[in-house]
Design a protein around this motif. Structure first.
Motif, PDB file in Angstrom:
ATOM      1  N   HIS A   1       0.834  -1.210   0.000  1.00  0.00           N
ATOM      2  CA  HIS A   1       0.000   0.000   0.000  1.00  0.00           C
ATOM      3  C   HIS A   1       0.866   1.255   0.000  1.00  0.00           C
ATOM      4  O   HIS A   1       0.534   2.252  -0.655  1.00  0.00           O
ATOM      5  CB  HIS A   1      -0.957  -0.001   1.199  1.00  0.00           C
ATOM      6  N   TYR A   2       1.994   1.201   0.707  1.00  0.00           N
ATOM      7  CA  TYR A   2       2.912   2.342   0.740  1.00  0.00           C
ATOM      8  C   TYR A   2       3.521   2.567  -0.648  1.00  0.00           C
ATOM      9  O   TYR A   2       3.540   3.699  -1.160  1.00  0.00           O
ATOM     10  CB  TYR A   2       4.020   2.088   1.758  1.00  0.00           C
ATOM     11  N   GLY A   3       4.018   1.492  -1.267  1.00  0.00           N
ATOM     12  CA  GLY A   3       4.623   1.615  -2.590  1.00  0.00           C
ATOM     13  C   GLY A   3       3.641   2.136  -3.623  1.00  0.00           C
ATOM     14  O   GLY A   3       3.982   2.995  -4.443  1.00  0.00           O
ATOM     15  N   PHE A   4       2.409   1.632  -3.561  1.00  0.00           N
ATOM     16  CA  PHE A   4       1.396   2.085  -4.502  1.00  0.00           C
ATOM     17  C   PHE A   4       1.040   3.559  -4.275  1.00  0.00           C
ATOM     18  O   PHE A   4       1.015   4.356  -5.220  1.00  0.00           O
ATOM     19  CB  PHE A   4       0.140   1.222  -4.383  1.00  0.00           C
ATOM     20  N   THR A   5       0.804   3.921  -3.025  1.00  0.00           N
ATOM     21  CA  THR A   5       0.398   5.297  -2.706  1.00  0.00           C
ATOM     22  C   THR A   5       1.435   6.304  -3.177  1.00  0.00           C
ATOM     23  O   THR A   5       1.111   7.289  -3.851  1.00  0.00           O
ATOM     24  CB  THR A   5       0.177   5.456  -1.192  1.00  0.00           C
ATOM     25  N   GLU A   6       2.687   6.069  -2.821  1.00  0.00           N
ATOM     26  CA  GLU A   6       3.730   7.043  -3.133  1.00  0.00           C
ATOM     27  C   GLU A   6       4.033   7.113  -4.627  1.00  0.00           C
ATOM     28  O   GLU A   6       4.423   8.171  -5.134  1.00  0.00           O
ATOM     29  CB  GLU A   6       5.002   6.710  -2.342  1.00  0.00           C
ATOM     30  N   SER A   7       3.836   6.008  -5.343  1.00  0.00           N
ATOM     31  CA  SER A   7       4.070   6.032  -6.787  1.00  0.00           C
ATOM     32  C   SER A   7       2.874   6.614  -7.542  1.00  0.00           C
ATOM     33  O   SER A   7       3.028   7.132  -8.658  1.00  0.00           O
ATOM     34  CB  SER A   7       4.383   4.624  -7.311  1.00  0.00           C
ATOM     35  N   LEU A   8       1.689   6.547  -6.938  1.00  0.00           N
ATOM     36  CA  LEU A   8       0.482   7.072  -7.588  1.00  0.00           C
ATOM     37  C   LEU A   8       0.342   8.581  -7.423  1.00  0.00           C
ATOM     38  O   LEU A   8      -0.143   9.265  -8.333  1.00  0.00           O
ATOM     39  CB  LEU A   8      -0.758   6.375  -7.023  1.00  0.00           C
ATOM     40  N   LYS A   9       0.743   9.102  -6.295  1.00  0.00           N
ATOM     41  CA  LYS A   9       0.502  10.518  -5.966  1.00  0.00           C
ATOM     42  C   LYS A   9       0.884  11.485  -7.088  1.00  0.00           C
ATOM     43  O   LYS A   9       0.116  12.405  -7.400  1.00  0.00           O
ATOM     44  CB  LYS A   9       1.231  10.892  -4.667  1.00  0.00           C
ATOM     45  N   PRO A  10       2.047  11.332  -7.746  1.00  0.00           N
ATOM     46  CA  PRO A  10       2.409  12.283  -8.799  1.00  0.00           C
ATOM     47  C   PRO A  10       1.489  12.224 -10.025  1.00  0.00           C
ATOM     48  O   PRO A  10       1.508  13.152 -10.843  1.00  0.00           O
ATOM     49  CB  PRO A  10       3.840  11.866  -9.184  1.00  0.00           C
ATOM     50  N   LEU A  11       0.693  11.166 -10.147  1.00  0.00           N
ATOM     51  CA  LEU A  11      -0.160  10.983 -11.321  1.00  0.00           C
ATOM     52  C   LEU A  11      -1.571  11.521 -11.111  1.00  0.00           C
ATOM     53  O   LEU A  11      -2.341  11.650 -12.074  1.00  0.00           O
ATOM     54  CB  LEU A  11      -0.255   9.490 -11.681  1.00  0.00           C
ATOM     55  N   LEU A  12      -1.923  11.840  -9.888  1.00  0.00           N
ATOM     56  CA  LEU A  12      -3.295  12.232  -9.564  1.00  0.00           C
ATOM     57  C   LEU A  12      -3.602  13.659  -9.995  1.00  0.00           C
ATOM     58  O   LEU A  12      -2.725  14.516 -10.023  1.00  0.00           O
ATOM     59  CB  LEU A  12      -3.545  12.082  -8.058  1.00  0.00           C
ATOM     60  N   HIS A  13      -4.860  13.895 -10.330  1.00  0.00           N
ATOM     61  CA  HIS A  13      -5.323  15.255 -10.613  1.00  0.00           C
ATOM     62  C   HIS A  13      -6.728  15.425 -10.050  1.00  0.00           C
ATOM     63  O   HIS A  13      -7.352  14.458  -9.573  1.00  0.00           O
ATOM     64  CB  HIS A  13      -5.278  15.559 -12.112  1.00  0.00           C
ATOM     65  N   SER A  14      -7.245  16.626 -10.094  1.00  0.00           N
ATOM     66  CA  SER A  14      -8.467  16.983  -9.373  1.00  0.00           C
ATOM     67  C   SER A  14      -9.710  16.238  -9.849  1.00  0.00           C
ATOM     68  O   SER A  14     -10.680  16.101  -9.096  1.00  0.00           O
ATOM     69  CB  SER A  14      -8.718  18.487  -9.479  1.00  0.00           C
ATOM     70  N   GLU A  15      -9.704  15.724 -11.082  1.00  0.00           N
ATOM     71  CA  GLU A  15     -10.888  15.045 -11.599  1.00  0.00           C
ATOM     72  C   GLU A  15     -10.946  13.565 -11.226  1.00  0.00           C
ATOM     73  O   GLU A  15     -11.936  12.887 -11.513  1.00  0.00           O
ATOM     74  CB  GLU A  15     -10.963  15.190 -13.124  1.00  0.00           C
ATOM     75  N   ILE A  16      -9.899  13.066 -10.593  1.00  0.00           N
ATOM     76  CA  ILE A  16      -9.909  11.658 -10.180  1.00  0.00           C
ATOM     77  C   ILE A  16     -10.616  11.536  -8.833  1.00  0.00           C
ATOM     78  O   ILE A  16     -10.069  11.886  -7.795  1.00  0.00           O
ATOM     79  CB  ILE A  16      -8.476  11.090 -10.107  1.00  0.00           C
ATOM     80  N   LYS A  17     -11.853  11.071  -8.899  1.00  0.00           N
ATOM     81  CA  LYS A  17     -12.670  10.882  -7.701  1.00  0.00           C
ATOM     82  C   LYS A  17     -12.960   9.409  -7.438  1.00  0.00           C
ATOM     83  O   LYS A  17     -13.249   9.021  -6.313  1.00  0.00           O
ATOM     84  CB  LYS A  17     -14.009  11.621  -7.841  1.00  0.00           C
ATOM     85  N   LYS A  18     -12.915   8.616  -8.520  1.00  0.00           N
ATOM     86  CA  LYS A  18     -13.276   7.202  -8.422  1.00  0.00           C
ATOM     87  C   LYS A  18     -12.251   6.351  -9.168  1.00  0.00           C
ATOM     88  O   LYS A  18     -11.660   6.800 -10.150  1.00  0.00           O
ATOM     89  CB  LYS A  18     -14.662   6.949  -9.026  1.00  0.00           C
ATOM     90  N   ALA A  19     -12.102   5.101  -8.705  1.00  0.00           N
ATOM     91  CA  ALA A  19     -11.153   4.174  -9.318  1.00  0.00           C
ATOM     92  C   ALA A  19     -11.793   2.808  -9.512  1.00  0.00           C
ATOM     93  O   ALA A  19     -12.599   2.359  -8.691  1.00  0.00           O
ATOM     94  CB  ALA A  19      -9.902   4.045  -8.463  1.00  0.00           C
ATOM     95  N   LEU A  20     -11.427   2.163 -10.607  1.00  0.00           N
ATOM     96  CA  LEU A  20     -11.765   0.762 -10.833  1.00  0.00           C
ATOM     97  C   LEU A  20     -10.544  -0.083 -10.506  1.00  0.00           C
ATOM     98  O   LEU A  20      -9.445   0.191 -10.998  1.00  0.00           O
ATOM     99  CB  LEU A  20     -12.164   0.525 -12.289  1.00  0.00           C
ATOM    100  N   ILE A  21     -10.736  -1.110  -9.682  1.00  0.00           N
ATOM    101  CA  ILE A  21      -9.673  -2.054  -9.364  1.00  0.00           C
ATOM    102  C   ILE A  21      -9.974  -3.342 -10.102  1.00  0.00           C
ATOM    103  O   ILE A  21     -10.964  -4.026  -9.803  1.00  0.00           O
ATOM    104  CB  ILE A  21      -9.583  -2.320  -7.850  1.00  0.00           C
ATOM    105  N   LEU A  22      -9.152  -3.664 -11.102  1.00  0.00           N
ATOM    106  CA  LEU A  22      -9.355  -4.872 -11.882  1.00  0.00           C
ATOM    107  C   LEU A  22      -8.680  -6.042 -11.178  1.00  0.00           C
ATOM    108  O   LEU A  22      -7.463  -6.073 -11.035  1.00  0.00           O
ATOM    109  CB  LEU A  22      -8.768  -4.694 -13.293  1.00  0.00           C
ATOM    110  N   GLY A  23      -9.495  -6.999 -10.700  1.00  0.00           N
ATOM    111  CA  GLY A  23      -8.963  -8.136  -9.958  1.00  0.00           C
ATOM    112  C   GLY A  23      -9.266  -8.031  -8.483  1.00  0.00           C
ATOM    113  O   GLY A  23      -9.425  -6.920  -7.944  1.00  0.00           O
TER     114      GLY A  23
END
Length: 242
Positions: free
Chosen positions: A101-123
């Motif tokens: 969860h730490y690795g995912f969070t820190e690698s995702l943060k630079p990719l986020l923008h204000s319109e991302i409110k929802k996510a699909l988790i495949l699997g």
């Protein structure tokens, strides 16, 4: 010589072994890193009883099954329900942690923008649980997509234009597209992907999966799982040495 290793099935491709072997060499540490490739979870008993091993990583398909063999769980790993780091304590206890969860969070943060409110988790495997936990901490709503959904999950056939447009972050937690089956990809309607989307693939081999390519063709931002792996490995090393 301290021994660390990776517990999993069919793990000849292991990122962890190359990462830690290089680290030990560069830092002149008296340590080795081994792959423990087992056919079934019960085979883990002999490994866990070893006096040589000081820490383990856990990968597919044992991140959930391993829990029954541990003495305790870190609170975060307990909440997630999956373990990818095992610490062998000085008093011979086996403690499970989750650094995914730490690795995912820190690698995702630079990719986020204000319109991302929802996510699909495949699997819906062990890795997806850590992703869901991370999204909760980031206040991003999520829905699981499964080939065999329960009443709270979506089926791939449910994914239509409205859903894809509403869920601007799509995370592939399935093995589809992993080397050597590099032409496989999750069956989602890519024609509705836009430049506002982020497609994140936990796979790192190949460097660019078909899932990522199809997103990039539609203008989406894409990322593989390499940075996540590096960050979770570094966090695992901290846990073993804390």
């Amino acid at each position: 010589m301290k021994t660390f290793g990776l517990l999993g099935k069919n793990i000849g491709y292991s990122f962890s072994r190359s990462f830690f072997s290089e680290k030990f060499k560069n830092e002149n540490l008296s340590c080795e890193y081994r792959n423990f490739d087992i056919a079934q979870i019960n085979d883990v008993k002999e490994i866990l009883d070893s006096d040589e091993i000081k820490g383990l990583n856990v990968t597919i398909p044992y991140k959930e099954e391993i829990i029954h063999f541990l003495d305790a769980l870190d609170p975060t790993a307990k909440e997630i329900g999956a373990v990818n780091v095992i610490k062998f304590t000085a008093d011979n206890k086996l403690i499970g942690y989750n650094s995914d969860h730490y690795g995912f969070t820190e690698s995702l943060k630079p990719l986020l923008h204000s319109e991302i409110k929802k996510a699909l988790i495949l699997g819906t495997g062990g890795a997806s649980k850590a992703i869901a936990y991370a999204l909760e901490q980031l206040n991003i709503q999520y829905s699981f997509v499964s080939r065999n959904p329960d009443f709270k999950e979506l089926h791939y056939k449910d994914l239509d234009e409205d859903i894809i447009r509403a869920y601007k972050l799509i995370i592939n937690c399935t093995p589809l597209g992993t080397h050597p089956n590099i032409y496989n990809y999750p069956d989602i309607p890519y024609e509705f992907i836009s430049e506002k989307h982020v497609l994140y693939d936990l796979i790192y081999n190949p460097e660019e999966t078909e899932f990522m390519k199809k997103g990039k063709e539609r203008g989406a931002t894409t990322s593989n799982g390499l940075q996540m792996l590096i960050l979770q490995a570094q966090k695992g090393w901290e846990i073993w040495n804390s």
